[in-house]
Design a protein around this motif. Structure first.
Motif, PDB file in Angstrom:
ATOM      1  N   VAL A 117       0.867  -1.120   0.145  1.00  0.00           N
ATOM      2  CA  VAL A 117       0.054  -0.076   0.292  1.00  0.00           C
ATOM      3  C   VAL A 117       0.899   1.550   0.107  1.00  0.00           C
ATOM      4  O   VAL A 117       1.625   1.444   0.096  1.00  0.00           O
ATOM      5  CB  VAL A 117      -1.086  -0.121   1.401  1.00  0.00           C
ATOM      6  CG1 VAL A 117      -2.057   1.171   1.266  1.00  0.00           C
ATOM      7  CG2 VAL A 117      -2.168  -1.094   1.375  1.00  0.00           C
ATOM      8  N   GLY A 118       0.336   3.101  -0.793  1.00  0.00           N
ATOM      9  CA  GLY A 118       1.008   3.550  -0.930  1.00  0.00           C
ATOM     10  C   GLY A 118       1.736   3.415  -2.546  1.00  0.00           C
ATOM     11  O   GLY A 118       1.377   3.141  -3.278  1.00  0.00           O
ATOM     12  N   ASP A 119       2.867   4.072  -1.745  1.00  0.00           N
ATOM     13  CA  ASP A 119       3.994   4.333  -3.439  1.00  0.00           C
ATOM     14  C   ASP A 119       4.727   3.292  -3.322  1.00  0.00           C
ATOM     15  O   ASP A 119       5.793   2.875  -2.099  1.00  0.00           O
ATOM     16  CB  ASP A 119       5.112   5.516  -3.364  1.00  0.00           C
ATOM     17  CG  ASP A 119       3.824   6.581  -3.241  1.00  0.00           C
ATOM     18  OD1 ASP A 119       3.257   6.802  -4.709  1.00  0.00           O
ATOM     19  OD2 ASP A 119       4.398   7.467  -2.421  1.00  0.00           O
ATOM     20  N   ILE A 120       4.856   2.058  -4.171  1.00  0.00           N
ATOM     21  CA  ILE A 120       5.670   1.027  -4.001  1.00  0.00           C
ATOM     22  C   ILE A 120       5.588   1.034  -5.352  1.00  0.00           C
ATOM     23  O   ILE A 120       5.889   1.541  -6.263  1.00  0.00           O
ATOM     24  CB  ILE A 120       4.527  -0.551  -3.509  1.00  0.00           C
ATOM     25  CG1 ILE A 120       3.609  -0.407  -5.095  1.00  0.00           C
ATOM     26  CG2 ILE A 120       3.798  -0.291  -2.808  1.00  0.00           C
ATOM     27  CD1 ILE A 120       2.984  -1.827  -5.463  1.00  0.00           C
ATOM     28  N   MET A 121       7.474  -0.003  -6.141  1.00  0.00           N
ATOM     29  CA  MET A 121       7.758  -0.437  -6.891  1.00  0.00           C
ATOM     30  C   MET A 121       7.086  -1.579  -7.168  1.00  0.00           C
ATOM     31  O   MET A 121       7.131  -2.853  -6.727  1.00  0.00           O
ATOM     32  CB  MET A 121       9.441  -0.797  -6.657  1.00  0.00           C
ATOM     33  CG  MET A 121       9.827   0.786  -6.425  1.00  0.00           C
ATOM     34  SD  MET A 121       9.638   2.452  -7.294  1.00  0.00           S
ATOM     35  CE  MET A 121      10.592   1.464  -9.143  1.00  0.00           C
ATOM     36  N   GLN A 122       7.389  -1.545  -8.705  1.00  0.00           N
ATOM     37  CA  GLN A 122       5.965  -2.930  -8.251  1.00  0.00           C
ATOM     38  C   GLN A 122       7.229  -3.954 -10.408  1.00  0.00           C
ATOM     39  O   GLN A 122       6.978  -2.869 -10.910  1.00  0.00           O
ATOM     40  CB  GLN A 122       4.483  -3.199  -9.260  1.00  0.00           C
ATOM     41  CG  GLN A 122       4.268  -4.202  -9.163  1.00  0.00           C
ATOM     42  CD  GLN A 122       3.096  -3.702 -10.255  1.00  0.00           C
ATOM     43  OE1 GLN A 122       2.292  -3.582 -11.218  1.00  0.00           O
ATOM     44  NE2 GLN A 122       1.457  -4.256  -9.030  1.00  0.00           N
ATOM     45  N   VAL A 123       7.942  -4.882 -10.362  1.00  0.00           N
ATOM     46  CA  VAL A 123       7.592  -5.440 -11.602  1.00  0.00           C
ATOM     47  C   VAL A 123       6.902  -6.617 -12.047  1.00  0.00           C
ATOM     48  O   VAL A 123       6.063  -6.807 -11.727  1.00  0.00           O
ATOM     49  CB  VAL A 123       9.132  -6.251 -11.106  1.00  0.00           C
ATOM     50  CG1 VAL A 123       9.751  -6.812 -12.829  1.00  0.00           C
ATOM     51  CG2 VAL A 123      10.477  -6.320 -10.306  1.00  0.00           C
ATOM     52  N   MET A 142      13.545 -12.714 -19.363  1.00  0.00           N
ATOM     53  CA  MET A 142      14.121 -11.336 -19.233  1.00  0.00           C
ATOM     54  C   MET A 142      13.436 -10.375 -17.803  1.00  0.00           C
ATOM     55  O   MET A 142      12.975 -11.037 -16.796  1.00  0.00           O
ATOM     56  CB  MET A 142      13.208 -10.310 -19.980  1.00  0.00           C
ATOM     57  CG  MET A 142      12.809 -10.612 -21.272  1.00  0.00           C
ATOM     58  SD  MET A 142      11.713 -10.447 -21.777  1.00  0.00           S
ATOM     59  CE  MET A 142      10.122 -11.421 -21.207  1.00  0.00           C
ATOM     60  N   ASP A 143      14.681  -9.598 -17.807  1.00  0.00           N
ATOM     61  CA  ASP A 143      15.372  -8.661 -16.052  1.00  0.00           C
ATOM     62  C   ASP A 143      14.549  -7.444 -15.506  1.00  0.00           C
ATOM     63  O   ASP A 143      14.875  -6.830 -17.387  1.00  0.00           O
ATOM     64  CB  ASP A 143      16.273  -9.003 -16.261  1.00  0.00           C
ATOM     65  CG  ASP A 143      16.799  -8.138 -14.483  1.00  0.00           C
ATOM     66  OD1 ASP A 143      16.078  -8.247 -13.654  1.00  0.00           O
ATOM     67  OD2 ASP A 143      17.694  -7.564 -14.125  1.00  0.00           O
ATOM     68  N   LEU A 144      13.020  -7.562 -15.992  1.00  0.00           N
ATOM     69  CA  LEU A 144      11.861  -6.130 -16.137  1.00  0.00           C
ATOM     70  C   LEU A 144      12.581  -5.498 -14.927  1.00  0.00           C
ATOM     71  O   LEU A 144      12.465  -5.409 -14.151  1.00  0.00           O
ATOM     72  CB  LEU A 144      10.412  -6.514 -16.470  1.00  0.00           C
ATOM     73  CG  LEU A 144       9.946  -7.485 -17.008  1.00  0.00           C
ATOM     74  CD1 LEU A 144       8.692  -8.338 -17.005  1.00  0.00           C
ATOM     75  CD2 LEU A 144      10.856  -7.069 -18.861  1.00  0.00           C
ATOM     76  N   ALA A 145      12.845  -4.414 -15.238  1.00  0.00           N
ATOM     77  CA  ALA A 145      12.760  -3.385 -14.731  1.00  0.00           C
ATOM     78  C   ALA A 145      11.577  -2.462 -13.605  1.00  0.00           C
ATOM     79  O   ALA A 145      10.576  -2.959 -14.101  1.00  0.00           O
ATOM     80  CB  ALA A 145      13.192  -2.146 -15.486  1.00  0.00           C
ATOM     81  N   ALA A 146      12.025  -2.484 -12.236  1.00  0.00           N
ATOM     82  CA  ALA A 146      10.905  -2.585 -11.541  1.00  0.00           C
ATOM     83  C   ALA A 146       9.736  -1.122 -11.595  1.00  0.00           C
ATOM     84  O   ALA A 146      10.676   0.147 -12.162  1.00  0.00           O
ATOM     85  CB  ALA A 146      10.684  -2.533  -9.586  1.00  0.00           C
ATOM     86  N   ARG A 147       8.971  -0.652 -11.775  1.00  0.00           N
ATOM     87  CA  ARG A 147       8.395   0.222 -12.510  1.00  0.00           C
ATOM     88  C   ARG A 147       7.150   1.243 -10.681  1.00  0.00           C
ATOM     89  O   ARG A 147       6.433   0.157  -9.695  1.00  0.00           O
ATOM     90  CB  ARG A 147       6.737   0.433 -13.445  1.00  0.00           C
ATOM     91  CG  ARG A 147       7.771   0.216 -14.447  1.00  0.00           C
ATOM     92  CD  ARG A 147       6.774  -0.109 -15.754  1.00  0.00           C
ATOM     93  NE  ARG A 147       7.101  -0.849 -16.894  1.00  0.00           N
ATOM     94  CZ  ARG A 147       6.769  -0.346 -17.602  1.00  0.00           C
ATOM     95  NH1 ARG A 147       5.573  -0.063 -18.124  1.00  0.00           N
ATOM     96  NH2 ARG A 147       7.783  -0.963 -18.971  1.00  0.00           N
ATOM     97  N   PRO A 148       7.473   2.109 -11.100  1.00  0.00           N
ATOM     98  CA  PRO A 148       6.218   2.731  -9.613  1.00  0.00           C
ATOM     99  C   PRO A 148       4.872   2.400 -10.008  1.00  0.00           C
ATOM    100  O   PRO A 148       4.418   2.844 -10.740  1.00  0.00           O
ATOM    101  CB  PRO A 148       6.714   4.151  -9.565  1.00  0.00           C
ATOM    102  CG  PRO A 148       6.837   4.292 -11.113  1.00  0.00           C
ATOM    103  CD  PRO A 148       8.000   3.156 -11.198  1.00  0.00           C
TER     104      PRO A 148
END
Length: 302
Positions: A115-121, A145-151
């Motif tokens: 919950v809140g601002d998280i980073m998600q792959v 693939m090594d996918l970058a985390a996104r906010p």
């Protein structure tokens, strides 16, 4: 000279309750055909097996799609514990399993980290572009693939039901770009038991709710009829989160030509995004500055 598009110059929003087993693109095509519309698009893709609200824009309403895409959305989804799949949903192959099962209290405690601002792959099977190619295409070829985390902003994530030890029903409200499949995957990992999405439904998106949506069967039955046209929502339904300003006749004329136009403002502040209307007809969306709206999108409505 480009070929002229066939169909009607019709503008507005159509809310569809998308069924499982149909792509978002297919739904848009169905709506465009049923309304005989020249142009159509949607505000936010749903996975083929997901159900719920898919907001389809026709004509000039396609210019308001970003404001729905950027709005908060809510989902209900069922997590299947004990199994990880290569797609993070029930359509994929099981790649890991566990006999461990979390308690209700363990689930509730773990949800706080999401919950809140998280980073998600994003999932391996997603529409994210890698070197110009969609990730799901590479994943189908067996490439990992090594996918970058996104906010991602998650407004709320709660446990709403626990049908049995293997499953939990959650409800999430989040911002743009969220992958529910990633939430299920990462929650299972946090609980030490693996997890994937079993069922997913988008219950609302911005101002639009699934309960107000038409089924594909209803669209087929009413296709190309005045009865179907009656379900078309106005273009400004997609601007519900923005303040409305009244343009002067002279201001509206300038706005329609892409120039700043005078508007009568109330509680908007300098730099706010707003939309202007004249006699109830949307004219433009833009940025308010010192008594004028500086347009970013202009509507060609008659």
């Amino acid at each position: 000279m480009g070929r002229k598009r066939k169909g009607r110059d019709i503008s507005g929003w159509v809310i569809v309750d998308k069924p499982a087993g149909m792509t978002s693109t297919s739904v848009v095509g169905k709506v465009r055909w049923a309304f005989d519309a020249k142009k159509a698009g949607h505000a936010g893709t749903l996975d083929p097996e997901a159900t719920g609200v898919l907001a389809v824009a026709l004509g000039e309403a396609t210019k308001t799609v970003p404001y729905i895409t950027d709005a908060l959305k809510a989902y209900t989804f069922t997590v299947r514990f004990g199994q990880a799949t290569n797609t993070d949903d029930a359509e994929g192959e099981v790649i890991a399993s566990s006999d461990a099962r979390p308690t209700d209290d363990q689930i509730k405690e773990a949800l706080g980290a999401f919950v809140g601002d998280i980073m998600q792959v994003p999932p391996q099977f997603s529409a994210v572009k890698i070197d110009g190619e969609r990730a799901y295409k590479k994943a189908r070829d067996g490439e990992e693939m090594d996918l970058a985390a996104r906010p991602l902003w998650v407004e709320e994530l709660v446990l709403v039901d626990r049908p049995d030890a293997d499953h939990a029903v959650l409800e999430m409200t989040c911002g743009k770009g969220g992958y529910v499949r990633s939430i299920a995957r990462d929650l299972g990992a946090a609980l030490g038991c693996y997890g994937h999405v079993r069922e997913l439904r988008r219950i609302w998106s911005g101002p639009f709710e699934a309960k107000d949506g038409l089924s594909v069967e209803q669209i087929d039955a009413m296709a190309k009829s005045p009865e179907l046209d009656a379900h078309l929502l106005p273009l400004d339904a997609g601007l519900d989160d923005l303040p409305e300003l009244r343009a002067t006749p002279e201001g509206a004329a300038r706005l329609r030509n892409g120039n700043p136009g005078m508007v009568m403002a109330s509680d908007v502040e300098y730099g706010d995004t707003a939309w202007a209307s004249l006699d109830g007809v949307p004219v433009a969306v833009g940025v308010y500055k010192a008594g004028e709206l500086h347009p970013t999108r202009v509507f060609n409505l008659t």
